[in-house]
Design a protein around this motif. Structure first.
Motif, short mmCIF file in Angstrom:
data_model
loop_
_atom_site.label_atom_id
_atom_site.label_comp_id
_atom_site.label_asym_id
_atom_site.label_seq_id
_atom_site.Cartn_x
_atom_site.Cartn_y
_atom_site.Cartn_z
N PRO A 1 0.85 -1.18 0.00
CA PRO A 1 0.00 0.00 0.00
C PRO A 1 0.90 1.24 0.00
O PRO A 1 1.83 1.32 0.80
N GLY A 2 0.64 2.14 -0.89
CA GLY A 2 1.48 3.33 -0.97
C GLY A 2 2.38 3.31 -2.19
O GLY A 2 2.81 4.34 -2.67
N ALA A 3 2.64 2.10 -2.69
CA ALA A 3 3.55 1.98 -3.83
C ALA A 3 3.01 2.76 -5.03
O ALA A 3 3.76 3.30 -5.82
N LYS A 4 1.69 2.79 -5.15
CA LYS A 4 1.12 3.44 -6.33
C LYS A 4 0.30 4.67 -5.96
O LYS A 4 -0.52 5.11 -6.74
N ASN A 5 0.48 5.17 -4.76
CA ASN A 5 -0.33 6.32 -4.37
C ASN A 5 0.46 7.59 -4.51
O ASN A 5 1.11 8.06 -3.59
N ILE A 6 0.40 8.11 -5.71
CA ILE A 6 1.14 9.32 -6.00
C ILE A 6 0.30 10.52 -5.59
O ILE A 6 -0.84 10.65 -6.01
N THR A 7 0.88 11.33 -4.77
CA THR A 7 0.16 12.52 -4.37
C THR A 7 1.17 13.63 -4.21
O THR A 7 2.35 13.38 -4.04
N GLY A 8 0.66 14.86 -4.30
CA GLY A 8 1.57 15.98 -4.15
C GLY A 8 2.07 16.01 -2.74
O GLY A 8 3.27 16.01 -2.47
N GLY A 9 1.11 15.94 -1.85
CA GLY A 9 1.51 15.69 -0.51
C GLY A 9 1.09 16.66 0.55
O GLY A 9 1.70 16.69 1.59
N ARG A 10 0.03 17.44 0.34
CA ARG A 10 -0.38 18.21 1.50
C ARG A 10 -1.79 17.83 1.88
O ARG A 10 -2.69 17.77 1.04
N MET A 11 -1.97 17.56 3.15
CA MET A 11 -3.30 17.18 3.61
C MET A 11 -3.79 18.19 4.64
O MET A 11 -3.03 18.55 5.55
N TYR A 12 -5.01 18.64 4.47
CA TYR A 12 -5.61 19.50 5.49
C TYR A 12 -6.18 18.61 6.57
O TYR A 12 -6.96 17.70 6.28
N PHE A 13 -5.79 18.86 7.77
CA PHE A 13 -6.06 17.92 8.84
C PHE A 13 -7.44 18.08 9.48
O PHE A 13 -8.12 17.11 9.80
N LEU A 14 -7.89 19.34 9.61
CA LEU A 14 -9.07 19.58 10.42
C LEU A 14 -10.34 18.86 9.92
O LEU A 14 -11.09 18.31 10.71
N PRO A 15 -10.56 18.81 8.58
CA PRO A 15 -11.78 18.14 8.13
C PRO A 15 -11.85 16.66 8.49
O PRO A 15 -12.94 16.11 8.62
N ILE A 16 -10.70 16.00 8.63
CA ILE A 16 -10.74 14.55 8.84
C ILE A 16 -10.43 14.16 10.29
O ILE A 16 -10.52 13.00 10.66
N ARG A 17 -10.11 15.15 11.09
CA ARG A 17 -9.62 14.87 12.43
C ARG A 17 -10.58 14.01 13.24
O ARG A 17 -10.19 13.06 13.91
N SER A 18 -11.86 14.33 13.13
CA SER A 18 -12.81 13.63 14.00
C SER A 18 -13.16 12.22 13.51
O SER A 18 -13.80 11.47 14.22
N LEU A 19 -12.71 11.88 12.29
CA LEU A 19 -13.10 10.57 11.76
C LEU A 19 -12.49 9.40 12.52
O LEU A 19 -13.17 8.46 12.87
N PHE A 20 -11.18 9.48 12.70
CA PHE A 20 -10.52 8.40 13.46
C PHE A 20 -9.61 9.04 14.51
O PHE A 20 -8.39 9.01 14.36
N PRO A 21 -10.21 9.65 15.53
CA PRO A 21 -9.39 10.43 16.47
C PRO A 21 -8.28 9.58 17.09
O PRO A 21 -7.22 10.10 17.41
N GLU A 22 -8.50 8.27 17.20
CA GLU A 22 -7.51 7.44 17.86
C GLU A 22 -6.27 7.23 16.99
O GLU A 22 -5.23 6.79 17.47
N LEU A 23 -6.40 7.54 15.71
CA LEU A 23 -5.33 7.19 14.78
C LEU A 23 -4.26 8.26 14.62
O LEU A 23 -3.07 7.97 14.50
N TRP A 24 -4.68 9.48 14.55
CA TRP A 24 -3.83 10.51 13.97
C TRP A 24 -2.57 10.83 14.77
O TRP A 24 -1.58 11.27 14.21
N ASP A 25 -2.63 10.60 16.07
CA ASP A 25 -1.45 10.95 16.86
C ASP A 25 -0.19 10.22 16.42
O ASP A 25 0.90 10.75 16.50
N GLU A 26 -0.38 8.98 15.96
CA GLU A 26 0.82 8.23 15.57
C GLU A 26 1.03 8.20 14.06
O GLU A 26 1.85 7.44 13.55
N ALA A 27 0.28 9.01 13.33
CA ALA A 27 0.42 9.00 11.87
C ALA A 27 1.79 9.52 11.46
O ALA A 27 2.35 10.39 12.11
N PRO A 28 2.34 8.95 10.39
CA PRO A 28 3.66 9.41 9.92
C PRO A 28 3.57 10.71 9.12
O PRO A 28 3.84 10.73 7.93
N TRP A 29 3.16 11.76 9.80
CA TRP A 29 3.14 13.06 9.14
C TRP A 29 4.58 13.43 8.80
O TRP A 29 5.50 13.11 9.54
#
Ligand SMILES: Cc1cc2nc3c(=O)[nH]c(=O)nc-3n(C[C@H](O)[C@H](O)[C@H](O)COP(=O)(O)OP(=O)(O)OC[C@H]3O[C@@H](n4cnc5c(N)ncnc54)[C@H](O)[C@@H]3O)c2cc1C
Ligand SMILES: Cc1cc2nc3c(=O)[nH]c(=O)nc-3n(C[C@H](O)[C@H](O)[C@H](O)COP(=O)(O)OP(=O)(O)OC[C@H]3O[C@@H](n4cnc5c(N)ncnc54)[C@H](O)[C@@H]3O)c2cc1C
Ligand SMILES: Nc1ncnc2c1ncn2[C@@H]1O[C@H](COP(=O)(O)O)[C@@H](O)[C@H]1O
Lengths: 261, 428, 320
Positions: free
Chosen positions: B38-66
């Motif tokens: 997963p990720g091998a083919k996910n080409i993205t520019g690379g900026r994500m706005y955090f606030l809109p998605i923050r509440s979706l998986f609150p338990e996840l984001w703290d350890e995300a590889p930002w």
């Protein structure tokens, strides 16, 4: 008949990069995958299984835990798998790896055929197979490019530098295989799905009755350096219109005097 | 035949988000991804706005590889030999929760997939879904390399070119103007070098956008994002302009030229190019969306055309994550009734309409038309640069009054269109 | 006196290794001895003495008539004992690696195979070999009292023979009968190509779609007067070319003036075979192909377009 397949996990060589300052390979974050030759080994085991009644057990030791490799083995036809993970394996030399494998093979027991690669994808040392045979006191046939089970014997065509030898030995026997032996098939997605429900065991050093102190003895080869060779290549990529690129290439080759007019 | 409750096609952000939500709710889910990991083919520019998605998986984001949180935005207009940058920074950008982050698809998706697996979903890589099992137009499962797997519901999260939505008959033919092409290079540099060159502290990053002559007047823009130990540098180009264009340039050639610009050279100097990629993006916004649901199928993320060129930046990641989660929510409800018909799954669209995804896409629905204006990418950046040059340069001749310099430039034939374009831009 | 023991199942390889071993033994203040097994071992010893061996431990035991790695390693194990060998220098052929590994296991010795070079540093014997599938060079030494190192054949310059004398010691070995029976031996058909000697090497890989297309490559080779080499799979799995043409870690290591690498991804095992080239030119249609990172010049193109064009331009150039 029980076949034990020894499979090594290796870093994905295609993804390694060089640290420019030290010329050392950057290994952190590089995925660990099953070695190439292991696919041939598994294919051969599966092929034997299709012709004779056989149970295939995959065995892998490594660090971090070689679970991806084990899963790949199960997807490629192994019936069950045993893995050992311990940080000590990271620096163990071949005698140590062979010692651990041999102990685990003894614990698995009742083996008729032990299959390994002729040389691992990363080290390619070709030492582990002969060493395992030596420890277990079994005959060894290496560099197999054809393998046949005839009653209680293996008949193998060995590919050596100057000749092909047809050799025969009685089971149980240790065999190392060459990449030429077969064309590994690609498992279907159903094989992969099934793999995760096949039995897997994780053993510790204690399970195979080997002490850490004993293994420490096998840190017998000390690495002084591991570096990319000095690279002085120009790395010029021509990506103009093809005709122009070809001309530029030829001009440069002539200028360097490596191509004579 | 093997049967599972749900199958997610594609381990991009949309697919992983859907799978994560499903697995969290103990719904049996199989993710099939054609890339090596997963990720091998996910080409993205690379900026994500955090606030809109923050509440979706609150338990996840703290350890995300930002990679880095953005503390500075730079917009640079370039002409052939000059450039004009506007820099914006905001103290608030340094406060948690951070407003936006850079990410690398390869790292982020790999991590996300791991979390998905930990929740109990099966993620299988290196297999491409070739087809759907269809029964009277109802989706019954997938076909992968000749093998069939049945499922109650399939979530197509297979990206912009989604073949799965097409095979399910949810989407019609699309036109070149619906697409853009992104080309991107990742250039490795040590974190210290990056922080030094861009005046950043650890974990801080910048986002820089470039418009003007680098796209040779074509619809498009350049971007530069700082990651932890590398820089993402790329261009997004309208495919229609690219194919119509008489210049006959290849996108990577433009990227090479971009890299050679004096604004860029010192930033990437000494870095090693570690990855080059090209990827198609959807640009048509809400107008280009396929039907989002059918019997036994839902479409999420880029596969549903939920990416958009909003002004100068591409946005798609938050939409992918949110739509994936909402698709999962719809599946959860369907499962309760044990009804996976189009009618039951239509709940997905209702949920989307209430979410920021639909609202944002709707707000910016005119953007593609406004942006299809060559002046934005050629003449205006040129104009800005010329004006600055006149303002800033002292030559042999006596210097003219500022007002005359400016008004002369503005009185040129561009002025009227500038006014008109500004108005349209404003409305967007 | 502790010694260095040199052995190969083939005299020629052992002889090549001897002068270098003599130099190392001298630096380490050890005696240089050899083991010679099989028919006429005694008379073969003179050549070994000529290259610097002090003592030759020989056995003409009939079990050596047929090669068996286990029998040979058993013999060497016993000879190591009687000759007080600390360092075993063998040759890294396939047979040699098998012997080296079994012997090391018996001796409880650390073992290095595929050594590219050996030297004495801080009174340690340091060997180098390829690491990470040919990507890197690993330099390492063995810490156990006994050491086994197998060096890739013909690594060192062959040095002129000067005659001198040595002592022949016939050892009485206690050997087990081989467990593996060789029932047939077929010489390999050798192709008379010498891709190691050519100035221009055209290497072709799996970018080629079908065997018939080798014609394109042959035309290019003809145009520049070069030889064709290939990546492993093209010969070993597909059998489109003879295995004598494989370039790389498990094939030939070539040092031409120029290599044209065509449709080859440039994985380390292959690249190990062309690093000695003066100039590397690559044609590949994948910009991310690692070959571009090790090449001097690269053309990003479809080989089916680039190769014919290259051939044509070469013809024109060489005509003019
Ligand atoms: C150059 C570029 C710059 C961008 N910049 C930004 C940005 O800065 N900010 C932002 O928010 N968005 C940006 N975007 C858009 C954003 O990347 C996407 O909107 C988002 O990643 C979409 O996620 P997704 O999961 O829907 O699709 P994808 O990430 O495309 O995932 C689809 C997955 O499905 C897999 N797949 C496809 N077909 C099959 C099949 N048949 N079988 C199995 N698997 C399959 C693919 O391999 C892939 O992994 C950019 C896009 C590009 C190309
Ligand atoms: C222990 C061990 C030892 C090995 N020893 C060797 C060895 O000695 N020698 C060796 O060669 N390999 C060796 N290998 C194998 C090696 O790892 C690679 O698998 C092999 O070199 C790959 O061959 P390739 O580059 O031809 O094929 P691929 O890796 O499949 O590459 C094909 C390339 O062709 C390009 N291509 C495709 N179509 C076109 C086109 N139309 N135009 C232009 N380019 C095109 C592709 O982009 C790709 O880069 C060894 C492996 C192991 C594990
Ligand atoms: N860590 C390991 N776990 C399982 N098998 C191994 C391991 N290391 C080596 N082997 C086996 O030994 C073969 C040869 O390895 P090597 O001697 O390192 O070239 C491999 O192809 C494997 O079959």
């Amino acid at each position: 008949m029980r076949i034990v397949v020894c499979a090594k996990q290796v870093v994905d060589l295609a993804q390694i990069r060089m640290n420019r300052e030290t010329r050392e390979p950057i290994l952190s974050g590089i995925p660990l995958i099953i070695g190439d030759i292991e696919k041939n080994v598994l294919e051969e085991a599966t092929r034997i299984k299709e012709q004779h009644k056989a149970e295939v057990i995959a065995l892998s030791i490594g660090w971090p835990q070689p679970d991806g490799t084990i899963l790949e083995c199960l997807g490629r036809g192994a019936d069950r798998a045993v893995m050992l993970a311990d940080p000590i394996f990271e620096t163990l030399s071949s005698t140590g790896v062979a010692t651990v494998l041999a102990k685990a093979i003894e614990k698995i027991g009742d083996y008729a055929l032990i299959l390994l690669g002729e040389g691992s994808t990363d080290n390619n040392s070709g030492q582990v197979g002969p060493m395992v045979a030596q420890i277990l006191g079994l005959p060894l046939v290496s560099y197999a490019r054809q393998l046949e089970i005839v009653e209680d014997k293996v008949r193998i065509v060995k590919g050596l530098e100057d000749c092909f030898e047809t050799a025969e030995a009685s089971l149980p026997v240790v065999v190392t295989v060459s990449a030429e032996i077969n064309e590994p098939r690609i498992p279907t997605i159903l094989d992969v799905m099934e793999a995760s429900s096949k039995p897997q065991e994780s053993w510790s050093l204690g399970d195979i009755e080997i002490s850490r102190e004993e293994l420490e003895q096998h840190h017998s080869v000390k690495v002084l350096s591991n570096q990319y060779p000095e690279q002085t290549r120009k790395n010029i990529l021509f990506q103009e219109e093809l005709g122009k690129s070809v001309d530029s290439l030829l001009q440069n080759l002539v200028k360097e005097g490596v191509l004579e007019r | 035949m093997t049967k599972v409750t749900s199958i997610v096609v594609g381990a991009g952000l949309a697919g992983l988000s859907a799978a994560y939500s499903l697995a969290r709710d103990s719904i049996d889910v199989l993710v099939v991804e054609r890339g090596d990991y997963p990720g091998a083919k996910n080409i993205t520019g690379g900026r994500m706005y955090f606030l809109p998605i923050r509440s979706l998986f609150p338990e996840l984001w703290d350890e995300a590889p930002w990679e880095r949180h953005i503390v500075r935005e730079v917009l640079t207009g370039v002409s052939k030999c000059s450039s004009l940058s506007i820099e914006f920074s905001n103290q608030k950008y340094n406060n948690k929760p951070y407003h936006s982050f850079t990410i690398l698809g390869s790292r982020f998706n790999k991590w996300f997939a791991q979390k998905v697996a930990e929740k109990g979903a099966r993620v299988i890589n290196k297999y491409k879904v070739d087809d759907l099992i269809l029964d009277n137009g109802k989706v019954k499962g997938i076909v992968v390399g000749g093998a069939q797997i049945e499922a109650d519901v399939v979530i197509a999260a297979d990206g912009t070119m989604s073949q799965i939505a097409e095979k399910a008959g949810l989407r019609g033919k699309r036109e070149p103007q619906d697409f853009a092409l992104g080309v991107k290079e990742v250039i490795a540099l040590s974190p210290q070098t990056i922080e030094g060159r861009f005046r950043l502290k650890a974990d801080e990053g910048i986002a820089q956008l470039f418009v003007g002559s680098l796209t040779k007047g074509m619809l498009g823009a350049g971007f530069l994002y700082t990651n932890r130990d590398c820089i993402s540098l790329g261009l997004v180009l309208g495919i229609k302009d690219l194919t119509d264009c008489h210049l006959n340039v290849m996108p990577y050639e433009l990227l090479e030229e971009f890299k050679l610009r004096p604004e860029i050279v010192p930033l990437i100097n000494g870095g090693e190019s570690v990855e080059y990629s090209a990827h198609v993006l959807s640009e048509s916004g809400i107008k280009g969306m396929p039907k989002l649901f059918g019997d036994g199928i839902l479409v999420a993320g880029d596969a549903a055309g939920m990416a958009m060129n909003m002004g100068l930046t591409v946005r798609g990641m938050e939409f992918a994550i949110a739509s994936g989660a909402l698709a999962a929510e719809a599946v959860r409800m369907a499962k309760k009734q044990n009804d996976f018909s189009a009618g039951a799954l239509s709940k997905y669209q209702d949920l989307l309409k209430e979410s920021f995804v639909w609202k944002d896409l709707n707000t910016f629905r005119h953007a593609p038309d406004v942006l299809a204006n060559p002046r934005l990418f050629g003449e205006y950046p040129q104009l800005a640069c010329t004006m600055m040059e006149k303002l800033m340069t002292v030559g042999e001749e006596p210097k003219k009054k500022l007002s005359t310099t400016i008004s002369k430039e503005l009185r040129s034939r561009l002025a009227l269109s500038l006014l008109r374009d500004s108005f349209r831009f404003w409305r967007m | 006196m502790p010694g260095v023991l040199v052995f190969s199942e083939k005299d020629e390889f052992a002889l090549d290794l001897l002068p270098k071993s003599a130099a190392l033994a001298k630096q380490l203040e050890m005696e240089l001895n050899v083991a010679i097994l099989g028919p006429a071992a005694k008379s073969r010893a003179t050549q070994y003495f000529a290259r610097g061996a002090s003592k030759a431990y020989i056995s003409e035991n009939e079990l050596f008539t047929e090669f068996d790695a286990k029998v040979q390693s058993q013999a060497l194990f016993e000879i190591a004992e009687v000759s007080q060998a600390e360092i075993m220098l063998l040759v890294s052929t396939k047979r040699g690696k098998e012997i080296a590994s079994s012997l090391a296991q018996m001796l409880g010795a650390g073992c290095i195979t595929n050594a590219l070079d050996i030297k004495v540093e801080d009174s340690k014997l340091v060997a180098s070999r390829y690491g990470l599938g040919g990507t890197t060079i690993v330099s390492e030494y063995i810490e156990t009292p006994k050491k086994v190192i197998a060096v890739i054949p013909q690594t060192f310059e062959t040095i002129e023979v000067k005659s001198s004398d040595g002592q022949v010691i016939d050892v009485d070995l206690k050997l087990d009968k081989p467990e593996v029976k060789v029932i047939e031996r077929k010489e390999r058909k050798r192709e008379s190509v010498d891709i190691e000697k050519t100035d221009v090497l055209i290497c072709v890989g799996l970018g080629l779609k079908q065997k018939e297309d080798l014609g394109l490559i042959q035309e290019l080779a003809n145009a520049v007067g070069g030889e064709i080499g290939c990546s492993r799979d093209l010969a070993s799995s597909l059998g489109w070319l003879s295995e004598d043409r494989i370039v790389g870690m498990s094939g030939k290591r070539c040092k031409p003036k120029v290599v044209f690498s065509i449709g080859i991804s440039g994985q380390s095992q292959h690249v190990a075979g062309i690093v000695g080239a003066k100039t590397i030119a690559a044609i590949n249609n994948d910009k991310n192909a690692p070959i571009f990172r090790v090449a001097d010049y690269g053309i990003l193109a479809d080989l089916y377009e680039a190769v014919p064009l290259l051939t044509k331009r070469l013809h024109n150039m060489l005509k003019s």
